[in-house]
Structure formats: C-alpha cells, structure tokens
Write a protein that holds these residues in place. Structure first.
Motif, PDB file in Angstrom:
ATOM      1  N   ILE A  99      12.267  -1.721  -4.930  1.00  9.17           N
ATOM      2  CA  ILE A  99      10.993  -2.275  -5.375  1.00  9.17           C
ATOM      3  C   ILE A  99       9.896  -1.512  -4.642  1.00  9.17           C
ATOM      4  O   ILE A  99      10.002  -1.255  -3.446  1.00  9.17           O
ATOM      5  N   VAL A 100       8.838  -1.144  -5.345  1.00  2.00           N
ATOM      6  CA  VAL A 100       7.711  -0.422  -4.745  1.00  2.00           C
ATOM      7  C   VAL A 100       6.499  -1.341  -4.772  1.00  2.00           C
ATOM      8  O   VAL A 100       6.161  -1.920  -5.794  1.00  2.00           O
ATOM      9  N   GLU A 101       5.849  -1.468  -3.614  1.00  2.00           N
ATOM     10  CA  GLU A 101       4.681  -2.336  -3.479  1.00  2.00           C
ATOM     11  C   GLU A 101       3.542  -1.574  -2.831  1.00  2.00           C
ATOM     12  O   GLU A 101       3.739  -0.521  -2.239  1.00  2.00           O
ATOM     13  N   ASN A 102       2.335  -2.151  -2.907  1.00  2.00           N
ATOM     14  CA  ASN A 102       1.187  -1.611  -2.186  1.00  2.00           C
ATOM     15  C   ASN A 102       1.175  -2.208  -0.793  1.00  2.00           C
ATOM     16  O   ASN A 102       1.387  -3.399  -0.615  1.00  2.00           O
ATOM     17  N   ASN A 103       0.889  -1.364   0.180  1.00  2.00           N
ATOM     18  CA  ASN A 103       0.742  -1.818   1.543  1.00  2.00           C
ATOM     19  C   ASN A 103      -0.674  -1.490   1.963  1.00  2.00           C
ATOM     20  O   ASN A 103      -1.069  -0.330   2.008  1.00  2.00           O
ATOM     21  N   LYS A 104      -1.454  -2.500   2.281  1.00  2.00           N
ATOM     22  CA  LYS A 104      -2.848  -2.280   2.643  1.00  2.00           C
ATOM     23  C   LYS A 104      -2.962  -2.264   4.167  1.00  2.00           C
ATOM     24  O   LYS A 104      -2.641  -3.220   4.840  1.00  2.00           O
ATOM     25  N   ASN A 105      -3.417  -1.142   4.678  1.00  2.00           N
ATOM     26  CA  ASN A 105      -3.631  -0.968   6.118  1.00  2.00           C
ATOM     27  C   ASN A 105      -5.077  -0.608   6.369  1.00  2.00           C
ATOM     28  O   ASN A 105      -5.768  -0.095   5.506  1.00  2.00           O
ATOM     29  N   ARG A 106      -5.519  -0.819   7.585  1.00  2.00           N
ATOM     30  CA  ARG A 106      -6.843  -0.349   7.989  1.00  2.00           C
ATOM     31  C   ARG A 106      -6.692   1.072   8.462  1.00  2.00           C
ATOM     32  O   ARG A 106      -5.862   1.388   9.284  1.00  2.00           O
ATOM     33  N   CYS A 107      -7.517   1.958   7.953  1.00  2.00           N
ATOM     34  CA  CYS A 107      -7.426   3.371   8.308  1.00  2.00           C
ATOM     35  C   CYS A 107      -8.666   3.794   9.060  1.00  2.00           C
ATOM     36  O   CYS A 107      -9.736   3.237   8.878  1.00  2.00           O
ATOM     37  N   LYS A 108      -8.495   4.813   9.872  1.00  2.00           N
ATOM     38  CA  LYS A 108      -9.637   5.428  10.555  1.00  2.00           C
ATOM     39  C   LYS A 108      -9.577   6.907  10.284  1.00  2.00           C
ATOM     40  O   LYS A 108      -8.519   7.496  10.217  1.00  2.00           O
TER      41      LYS A 108
END
Length: 109
Positions: A99-108
């Motif tokens: 299964i492929v999902e979106n992973n939301k991270n905070r980026c800099k």
C-alpha cells in the motif's frame, strides 16, 4: 494647480500600492520558514487468505490511498511474496499486500 498635481500624485501612488498588493512581491512573501512536504511511503498489510481469493479481490479489498497501476502493484506484491509467483493462492496462508500512502513531514531548506 497644486491640487491637481497632488491629486494625480495620490492617484498614481494609490494605483502602484494597489497593483503591488494584488500582483507584487507582498503576496509572494512567506512569513513562516517551515513548509509541508509530501512523500510517498510504502507500507504493507498482512492478510490471511480465504477460499476463493484472487489477486484482484485482494487488491480491491485493500485499496491504496494513492492510485497505483496494477502491473506496478503486482510487481511489488511478488517482491513481498516471491513464493506465490508459480503457485496458486491457498486459503489460510498469510501474505503481504503493498500500500502506498502520503507521509507529511515538516521540511527545512
């Protein structure tokens, strides 16, 4: 004459400010340093087969949040379950489904 020139100057300044607020640099500024990054993350689901299961029914029962072409998902399925390439599905067997999902991270930057 002064009033006419003062009125024209006010109109020009007002017009420039209006254009800058609508289309200029002020609308393109960011006030926060962090931005949201979305990355695709693969995970697996472990399921137990029942009588009459097919690969199509397994994929339909465990849909991927991000649409994935069937051949690509089938290739990942066989990577996780290499013993099923030359074998039929047997009821009671435990298999892994990709299964492929979106992973939301905070980026800099």
């Amino acid at each position: 004459m002064r009033y006419v020139l003062l009125a024209i100057a006010c109109l020009v300044i007002g017009y420039v400010v209006k254009i800058d607020l609508q289309e200029g640099a002020i609308t393109h500024t960011t006030f926060y340093e962090t931005q949201v990054c979305e990355q695709q993350v693969e995970r697996t689901v472990r399921i137990k087969l029942v009588e009459g299961d097919t690969i199509y029914s397994i994929f339909a029962a465990t849909p991927s949040p991000i649409p994935m072409p069937f051949p690509e998902r089938l290739a990942k399925f066989y990577e996780l379950n290499p013993h099923l390439q030359k074998q039929t599905l047997i009821a009671g067997e435990l298999i892994y489904v990709p299964i492929v999902e979106n992973n939301k991270n905070r980026c800099k930057d």
